[in-house]
Design an enzyme around this catalytic site. Structure first.
Site, PDB file in Angstrom:
ATOM      1  N   ARG A 162     124.772   2.474 -51.620  1.00 34.48           N
ATOM      2  CA  ARG A 162     123.379   2.930 -51.577  1.00 34.48           C
ATOM      3  C   ARG A 162     122.905   3.393 -52.962  1.00 34.48           C
ATOM      4  O   ARG A 162     123.592   4.129 -53.651  1.00 34.48           O
ATOM      5  CB  ARG A 162     123.240   4.073 -50.567  1.00 34.48           C
ATOM      6  CG  ARG A 162     121.826   4.665 -50.437  1.00 34.48           C
ATOM      7  CD  ARG A 162     121.617   5.860 -51.331  1.00 34.48           C
ATOM      8  NE  ARG A 162     120.357   6.568 -51.082  1.00 34.48           N
ATOM      9  CZ  ARG A 162     119.887   7.545 -51.848  1.00 34.48           C
ATOM     10  NH1 ARG A 162     120.572   7.936 -52.908  1.00 34.48           N
ATOM     11  NH2 ARG A 162     118.764   8.146 -51.562  1.00 34.48           N
TER      12      ARG A 162
ATOM     13  N   SER B 232     125.425  17.579 -57.150  1.00 32.91           N
ATOM     14  CA  SER B 232     124.604  16.383 -56.960  1.00 32.91           C
ATOM     15  C   SER B 232     124.291  15.613 -58.239  1.00 32.91           C
ATOM     16  O   SER B 232     123.446  14.727 -58.222  1.00 32.91           O
ATOM     17  CB  SER B 232     123.316  16.737 -56.233  1.00 32.91           C
ATOM     18  OG  SER B 232     122.708  17.824 -56.859  1.00 32.91           O
TER      19      SER B 232
ATOM     20  N   GLY C  42     119.508   5.186 -54.776  1.00 35.08           N
ATOM     21  CA  GLY C  42     118.264   5.883 -54.458  1.00 35.08           C
ATOM     22  C   GLY C  42     117.167   5.546 -55.454  1.00 35.08           C
ATOM     23  O   GLY C  42     117.168   4.484 -56.083  1.00 35.08           O
ATOM     24  N   ASP C  43     116.242   6.473 -55.594  1.00 31.33           N
ATOM     25  CA  ASP C  43     115.124   6.273 -56.519  1.00 31.33           C
ATOM     26  C   ASP C  43     115.508   6.537 -57.971  1.00 31.33           C
ATOM     27  O   ASP C  43     114.868   6.025 -58.892  1.00 31.33           O
ATOM     28  CB  ASP C  43     113.974   7.220 -56.154  1.00 31.33           C
ATOM     29  CG  ASP C  43     114.396   8.684 -56.238  1.00 31.33           C
ATOM     30  OD1 ASP C  43     115.532   9.003 -55.805  1.00 31.33           O
ATOM     31  OD2 ASP C  43     113.611   9.508 -56.734  1.00 31.33           O
TER      32      ASP C  43
ATOM     33  N   THR D  42     118.949  16.310 -57.973  1.00 34.28           N
ATOM     34  CA  THR D  42     118.894  15.410 -59.116  1.00 34.28           C
ATOM     35  C   THR D  42     118.261  16.117 -60.304  1.00 34.28           C
ATOM     36  O   THR D  42     117.331  16.882 -60.120  1.00 34.28           O
ATOM     37  CB  THR D  42     117.961  14.235 -58.730  1.00 34.28           C
ATOM     38  OG1 THR D  42     118.550  13.572 -57.650  1.00 34.28           O
ATOM     39  CG2 THR D  42     117.703  13.293 -59.866  1.00 34.28           C
TER      40      THR D  42
ATOM     41  N   GLY E 269     115.280   9.821 -51.998  1.00 35.24           N
ATOM     42  CA  GLY E 269     114.909   8.661 -52.796  1.00 35.24           C
ATOM     43  C   GLY E 269     114.233   7.557 -52.011  1.00 35.24           C
ATOM     44  O   GLY E 269     113.328   6.883 -52.523  1.00 35.24           O
TER      45      GLY E 269
ATOM     46  N   THR F 298     121.787  11.392 -61.199  1.00 36.89           N
ATOM     47  CA  THR F 298     122.159  11.979 -59.910  1.00 36.89           C
ATOM     48  C   THR F 298     123.428  11.345 -59.349  1.00 36.89           C
ATOM     49  O   THR F 298     123.763  10.212 -59.718  1.00 36.89           O
ATOM     50  CB  THR F 298     121.020  11.757 -58.883  1.00 36.89           C
ATOM     51  OG1 THR F 298     121.261  12.522 -57.712  1.00 36.89           O
ATOM     52  CG2 THR F 298     120.879  10.302 -58.491  1.00 36.89           C
TER      53      THR F 298
ATOM     54  N   THR G 216     112.462  14.012 -57.394  1.00 31.80           N
ATOM     55  CA  THR G 216     113.706  14.481 -56.807  1.00 31.80           C
ATOM     56  C   THR G 216     113.508  14.537 -55.300  1.00 31.80           C
ATOM     57  O   THR G 216     112.379  14.536 -54.814  1.00 31.80           O
ATOM     58  CB  THR G 216     114.092  15.865 -57.384  1.00 31.80           C
ATOM     59  OG1 THR G 216     115.293  16.313 -56.763  1.00 31.80           O
ATOM     60  CG2 THR G 216     113.005  16.893 -57.154  1.00 31.80           C
ATOM     61  N   GLY G 217     114.609  14.555 -54.571  1.00 34.57           N
ATOM     62  CA  GLY G 217     114.501  14.565 -53.120  1.00 34.57           C
ATOM     63  C   GLY G 217     114.914  13.238 -52.534  1.00 34.57           C
ATOM     64  O   GLY G 217     115.703  12.509 -53.140  1.00 34.57           O
TER      65      GLY G 217
HETATM   66  C1  SD4 Z   1     118.419  10.181 -54.402  1.00 35.33           C
HETATM   67  N1  SD4 Z   1     116.586  11.391 -55.417  1.00 35.33           N
HETATM   68  O1  SD4 Z   1     119.491   9.636 -54.642  1.00 35.33           O
HETATM   69  C2  SD4 Z   1     118.016  11.281 -55.301  1.00 35.33           C
HETATM   70  C3  SD4 Z   1     118.619  12.422 -54.630  1.00 35.33           C
HETATM   71  C4  SD4 Z   1     118.509  13.665 -55.001  1.00 35.33           C
HETATM   72  O2  SD4 Z   1     120.622  14.768 -54.758  1.00 35.33           O
HETATM   73  O3  SD4 Z   1     117.468  14.181 -55.390  1.00 35.33           O
HETATM   74  N2  SD4 Z   1     119.749  14.101 -54.767  1.00 35.33           N
HETATM   75  O4  SD4 Z   1     117.713   9.913 -53.444  1.00 35.33           O
END
Ligand code: SD4
Length: 292
Positions: free
Chosen positions: A181, A50, A183-184, A153, A207, A171, A204-205
């Site tokens: 797309r 990731s 993310g955050d 991430t 986004g 990430t 993380t998580g």
């Molecule tokens: C996202 N926060 O792109 C990141 C993702 C993540 O593996 O934590 N990803 O949303």
């Protein structure tokens, strides 16, 4: 309270990344160099699905990377949906240092990286390609899977010997996401935020959920108004839970450090951990959480 210098980073891979960052910090090097060097370790790790090289691709089979970096003077740089470059964090730093802009995306980010001398690298490893092919072949997996493996991430925060804080976040994002797309992670204030007068935070998580509450900026503002890093991360997680009707599989974790050297972390679900490295520590710590 930890004695500076300090570096903290998300997930198990934070340990190896911290080690590289520590090489700089222990010699009184700047936090900005430390976080860049640190997260580059994860970007180059093929086994990490990731981040960077070896990251899982989008729906179309393209690996697209997001990253941002921020220093103690509120200078920042970011890249989104960057392809074929192994170190998006270093491209983000170049955006910060060599342009009047904060964020470059897609083809423009790629062209900029090539112009700055970054080599073109095929980021889709054979293993990641196989996982993507299996995902495509399996009908019931057509929705992107939301789980911890899928959300690791690397976010890193460092305070150097002078007490200056910098942060980095990088990430390959949500596996099998729609092409384009973002993310955050490359968004200043969402995946990462630093204010040297207060501290820093990263996320993380999922986004999309982090962006909805301006996650990392929120954590820093809570600390500005007197919350400890731990309290601030907990409030931000609870706010995400209040803003979402369905929390099924929606994992988010925050990690924070204030300028006194206190750290904290919290997540929606169990399983989030982070690495802490200072002169007396080099360890993984399990974050607190709301739900099993
Ligand atoms: C996202 N926060 O792109 C990141 C993702 C993540 O593996 O934590 N990803 O949303």
């Amino acid at each position: 309270v930890l004695k500076k210098p300090i570096v903290i980073a998300t997930w198990n891979h934070g340990l190896a990344a911290n080690k590289a960052a520590w090489e700089i910090l222990k010699n009184n090097g700047p936090a900005l160099d430390a976080v860049e060097k640190g997260v580059r370790v994860s970007e180059s790790d093929e086994n990490n699905r990731s981040v960077g090289l070896g990251g899982l691709p989008d729906k179309n089979g393209m690996v697209t990377l997001d990253a941002c970096i921020m220093n103690h003077e509120n200078e920042c740089g970011a890249v989104g949906c960057l392809t074929d470059i192994e170190h998006p964090i270093s491209v983000a730093r170049k955006v910060m240092e060599d342009t009047p802009h904060v964020m470059l995306v897609g083809q423009g980010a790629y062209d900029f990286a090539i112009e700055k001398g970054f080599p073109k690298v095929d980021l889709l490893t054979a293993e990641a390609k196989l996982e993507w092919e299996n995902w495509k072949a399996s009908e019931d997996l057509k929705k992107p899977a939301i789980n911890c493996e899928n959300h690791d991430t690397i976010g890193m925060l460092a305070m150097d010997a002078e007490g200056n804080i910098s942060g980095a976040c990088t990430t390959s994002g949500w596996a099998y996401k729609l092409h384009g797309r973002i993310g955050d992670s490359p968004i200043i204030g969402a995946g990462l935020f630093v204010d040297n007068e207060v501290g820093g935070a990263c996320a993380t998580g999922m986004g999309e959920a982090v962006i909805r509450i301006a996650g990392s900026a929120t954590v820093v503002e809570l600390m500005r108004h007197g919350k400890s890093p731990q309290e601030a991360c907990e409030i931000a997680v609870k706010r995400i839970m209040n803003k979402h009707k369905n929390m099924e599989g929606l994992q988010v974790g925050f990690l924070a450090m204030n300028n006194k050297g206190e750290v904290g972390a919290y997540s929606v679900y169990a399983g989030f951990n982070y690495a802490v490295t200072s002169v007396d520590n080099h360890e993984l710590i399990d974050a607190g959480y709301e739900m099993e």
